[in-house]
Design a protein around this motif. Structure first.
Motif, PDB file in Angstrom:
ATOM      1  N   CYS A  12       0.825  -1.211   0.000  1.00 47.41           N
ATOM      2  CA  CYS A  12       0.000   0.000   0.000  1.00 47.41           C
ATOM      3  C   CYS A  12       0.862   1.265   0.000  1.00 47.41           C
ATOM      4  O   CYS A  12       0.462   2.293  -0.556  1.00 47.41           O
ATOM      5  N   ALA A  13       2.027   1.200   0.631  1.00 49.02           N
ATOM      6  CA  ALA A  13       2.903   2.371   0.688  1.00 49.02           C
ATOM      7  C   ALA A  13       3.573   2.647  -0.647  1.00 49.02           C
ATOM      8  O   ALA A  13       4.089   3.750  -0.865  1.00 49.02           O
ATOM      9  N   ALA A  14       3.556   1.667  -1.549  1.00 52.86           N
ATOM     10  CA  ALA A  14       4.239   1.835  -2.837  1.00 52.86           C
ATOM     11  C   ALA A  14       3.646   2.971  -3.662  1.00 52.86           C
ATOM     12  O   ALA A  14       4.315   3.517  -4.539  1.00 52.86           O
ATOM     13  N   ARG A  15       2.398   3.351  -3.377  1.00 53.59           N
ATOM     14  CA  ARG A  15       1.752   4.414  -4.161  1.00 53.59           C
ATOM     15  C   ARG A  15       2.020   5.806  -3.607  1.00 53.59           C
ATOM     16  O   ARG A  15       1.609   6.797  -4.218  1.00 53.59           O
ATOM     17  N   LEU A  16       2.692   5.909  -2.471  1.00 51.10           N
ATOM     18  CA  LEU A  16       2.910   7.207  -1.841  1.00 51.10           C
ATOM     19  C   LEU A  16       3.877   8.057  -2.657  1.00 51.10           C
ATOM     20  O   LEU A  16       4.967   7.607  -3.018  1.00 51.10           O
ATOM     21  N   ASP A  17       3.487   9.297  -2.918  1.00 50.86           N
ATOM     22  CA  ASP A  17       4.327  10.208  -3.697  1.00 50.86           C
ATOM     23  C   ASP A  17       5.221  11.032  -2.778  1.00 50.86           C
ATOM     24  O   ASP A  17       4.791  11.491  -1.723  1.00 50.86           O
ATOM     25  N   GLY A  18       6.471  11.226  -3.199  1.00 53.77           N
ATOM     26  CA  GLY A  18       7.365  12.122  -2.493  1.00 53.77           C
ATOM     27  C   GLY A  18       7.978  11.559  -1.235  1.00 53.77           C
ATOM     28  O   GLY A  18       8.607  12.293  -0.465  1.00 53.77           O
ATOM     29  N   VAL A  19       7.820  10.261  -0.982  1.00 53.86           N
ATOM     30  CA  VAL A  19       8.365   9.627   0.217  1.00 53.86           C
ATOM     31  C   VAL A  19       9.543   8.745  -0.181  1.00 53.86           C
ATOM     32  O   VAL A  19       9.409   7.870  -1.045  1.00 53.86           O
ATOM     33  N   ALA A  20      10.706   8.968   0.430  1.00 52.74           N
ATOM     34  CA  ALA A  20      11.905   8.205   0.102  1.00 52.74           C
ATOM     35  C   ALA A  20      11.814   6.820   0.725  1.00 52.74           C
ATOM     36  O   ALA A  20      11.912   6.666   1.942  1.00 52.74           O
ATOM     37  N   GLN A  21      11.615   5.813  -0.117  1.00 51.44           N
ATOM     38  CA  GLN A  21      11.486   4.437   0.342  1.00 51.44           C
ATOM     39  C   GLN A  21      11.926   3.500  -0.773  1.00 51.44           C
ATOM     40  O   GLN A  21      11.911   3.867  -1.950  1.00 51.44           O
ATOM     41  N   PRO A  22      12.340   2.277  -0.430  1.00 53.97           N
ATOM     42  CA  PRO A  22      12.711   1.322  -1.478  1.00 53.97           C
ATOM     43  C   PRO A  22      11.508   0.985  -2.358  1.00 53.97           C
ATOM     44  O   PRO A  22      10.398   0.779  -1.851  1.00 53.97           O
ATOM     45  N   ALA A  23      11.705   0.941  -3.663  1.00 55.99           N
ATOM     46  CA  ALA A  23      10.620   0.618  -4.584  1.00 55.99           C
ATOM     47  C   ALA A  23      10.161  -0.820  -4.353  1.00 55.99           C
ATOM     48  O   ALA A  23      10.968  -1.736  -4.213  1.00 55.99           O
ATOM     49  N   TRP A  24       8.841  -1.011  -4.322  1.00 58.76           N
ATOM     50  CA  TRP A  24       8.244  -2.325  -4.101  1.00 58.76           C
ATOM     51  C   TRP A  24       7.954  -2.980  -5.443  1.00 58.76           C
ATOM     52  O   TRP A  24       7.462  -2.334  -6.365  1.00 58.76           O
ATOM     53  N   HIS A  25       8.286  -4.279  -5.570  1.00 59.18           N
ATOM     54  CA  HIS A  25       8.137  -4.967  -6.858  1.00 59.18           C
ATOM     55  C   HIS A  25       6.993  -5.975  -6.886  1.00 59.18           C
ATOM     56  O   HIS A  25       6.315  -6.107  -7.902  1.00 59.18           O
ATOM     57  N   ASP A  61       6.667  15.344   5.467  1.00 61.51           N
ATOM     58  CA  ASP A  61       5.681  16.323   5.010  1.00 61.51           C
ATOM     59  C   ASP A  61       4.847  15.756   3.862  1.00 61.51           C
ATOM     60  O   ASP A  61       3.631  15.949   3.803  1.00 61.51           O
ATOM     61  N   ALA A  62       5.518  15.048   2.929  1.00 63.85           N
ATOM     62  CA  ALA A  62       4.801  14.447   1.806  1.00 63.85           C
ATOM     63  C   ALA A  62       3.852  13.355   2.290  1.00 63.85           C
ATOM     64  O   ALA A  62       2.720  13.233   1.802  1.00 63.85           O
ATOM     65  N   LEU A  63       4.294  12.561   3.251  1.00 58.56           N
ATOM     66  CA  LEU A  63       3.457  11.488   3.783  1.00 58.56           C
ATOM     67  C   LEU A  63       2.192  12.053   4.432  1.00 58.56           C
ATOM     68  O   LEU A  63       1.085  11.546   4.205  1.00 58.56           O
ATOM     69  N   ALA A  64       2.339  13.100   5.233  1.00 59.07           N
ATOM     70  CA  ALA A  64       1.191  13.688   5.933  1.00 59.07           C
ATOM     71  C   ALA A  64       0.181  14.300   4.974  1.00 59.07           C
ATOM     72  O   ALA A  64      -0.987  14.488   5.340  1.00 59.07           O
ATOM     73  N   ALA A  65       0.610  14.589   3.746  1.00 55.60           N
ATOM     74  CA  ALA A  65      -0.286  15.201   2.764  1.00 55.60           C
ATOM     75  C   ALA A  65      -1.067  14.164   1.957  1.00 55.60           C
ATOM     76  O   ALA A  65      -1.925  14.533   1.150  1.00 55.60           O
ATOM     77  N   GLN A  66      -0.790  12.875   2.156  1.00 50.32           N
ATOM     78  CA  GLN A  66      -1.471  11.821   1.411  1.00 50.32           C
ATOM     79  C   GLN A  66      -2.861  11.557   2.000  1.00 50.32           C
ATOM     80  O   GLN A  66      -3.245  12.107   3.040  1.00 50.32           O
ATOM     81  N   ARG A  67      -3.588  10.664   1.341  1.00 52.70           N
ATOM     82  CA  ARG A  67      -4.878  10.210   1.840  1.00 52.70           C
ATOM     83  C   ARG A  67      -4.882   8.688   1.861  1.00 52.70           C
ATOM     84  O   ARG A  67      -4.381   8.048   0.935  1.00 52.70           O
ATOM     85  N   THR A  68      -5.439   8.101   2.921  1.00 52.06           N
ATOM     86  CA  THR A  68      -5.502   6.647   3.031  1.00 52.06           C
ATOM     87  C   THR A  68      -6.672   6.246   3.926  1.00 52.06           C
ATOM     88  O   THR A  68      -7.103   7.028   4.783  1.00 52.06           O
TER      89      THR A  68
END
Length: 302
Positions: free
Chosen positions: A74-87, A138-145
């Motif tokens: 579910c986190a793979a769709r988050l924009d602007g968050v530095a995380q390893p890409a999910w495959h 900041d990018a994470l807090a701006a998302q919707r889930t």
């Protein structure tokens, strides 16, 4: 019928996992590099021959709630968050035990984990690192889930916040949360990388009171005063909000509560900060010196 599982069967540090890893390798069409296998109580991870990382988790059926256990997916769709890409992933129910298995494949981390969940010395992070942290939170807090965060594997609710805070700190202030935003919900020094900033282990993420992540990282830093101060400075916008103050008390309640360790070096700085925040919250409720006003002053103002 509930199946009984011995401690050795449940602990992946001692339980044979070759068959599990073979199944995952066939399903994901990878080969694990044997000298990279890391075993923890309920998780096994390893590097693959195509330069990715696979995390395999064993979870009892009773621990798979409405939140699910697909946090990384579910986190793979988050924009602007530095995380390893999910495959991708593979999930199956065990034929012999009341458990399910899940394997997630993702990119390798951009650096090493900064340290343990609680640090005992300053890691010497760069300004660029702090910039990466701020941009991602900041990018994470701006998302919707629709997910709800599960810090410490417990769903965070208004009732759980109030219960935790009131168990340690007396009244005189309101515990109502005003703003809920997406949060990682397990932000500590074991789940971030350096020298390049990256945030991983997304199993608990979801909506939480504003400021939970900042307060959690601050709590993990309290044994290193300069580091704790830096967290508060960088995330001062969170700590300055009413919910940020409430989350400060929430994480302090974990350090100072009934299960507190008497030798925890974070106890004293947590106590000092909690006293200060309680006074600030009381002052918000009852404006005046030290948060106390007379009945006449209260009537004139309100």
């Amino acid at each position: 019928m509930t199946l009984s599982v011995s401690a050795s069967q449940a602990d992946l540090r001692v339980r044979p996992v070759d068959e599990v890893l073979d199944r995952v390798a066939r399903s994901l069409q990878v080969r694990f590099l044997p000298d990279t296998v890391v075993r923890k109580r309920r998780i096994v991870g390893a590097r693959t021959d195509r330069g990715t990382w696979v995390r395999v988790e064993r979870r009892p059926l009773g621990k798979i709630t409405a939140q699910g256990w697909n946090g990384a997916e579910c986190a793979a769709r988050l924009d602007g968050v530095a995380q390893p890409a999910w495959h991708g992933c593979v999930v199956w129910r065990d034929a012999d035990e009341a458990v399910m298995w899940r394997a997630d494949e993702s990119d390798l981390l951009p650096g090493d984990p900064v340290g343990n969940a609680v640090l005992s010395e300053d890691p010497g992070l760069s300004d660029e690192w702090w910039g990466g942290l701020n941009a991602s939170l900041d990018a994470l807090a701006a998302q919707r889930t629709g997910r709800v965060a599960t810090p410490d594997s417990e769903t965070v609710t208004q009732a759980s916040v109030t219960r935790s805070v009131r168990a340690v700190f007396s009244g005189g202030f309101d515990t109502a949360v005003r703003r809920w935003v997406p949060a990682h919900a397990d932000l500590n020094w074991a789940n971030v990388t350096a020298p390049v900033f990256g945030l991983f282990d997304w199993e608990d993420w979801g909506n939480a009171p504003e400021g939970l992540d900042s307060a959690s990282l601050w709590a993990s830093s309290l044994a290193v005063p300069a580091l704790a101060d830096r967290v508060r400075y960088e995330r001062r916008r969170d700590f300055g909000t009413r919910d940020g103050k409430l989350m400060t008390l929430f994480v302090c309640s974990k350090i100072l509560g009934p299960y507190a360790h008497p030798g925890d070096p974070r106890s004293e700085p947590a106590r000092r900060m909690a006293e200060r925040v309680v006074e600030e919250l009381r002052a918000d409720m009852w404006p005046g010196a030290s948060g106390v006003v007379s009945a006449r002053e209260f009537g004139e103002k309100y």
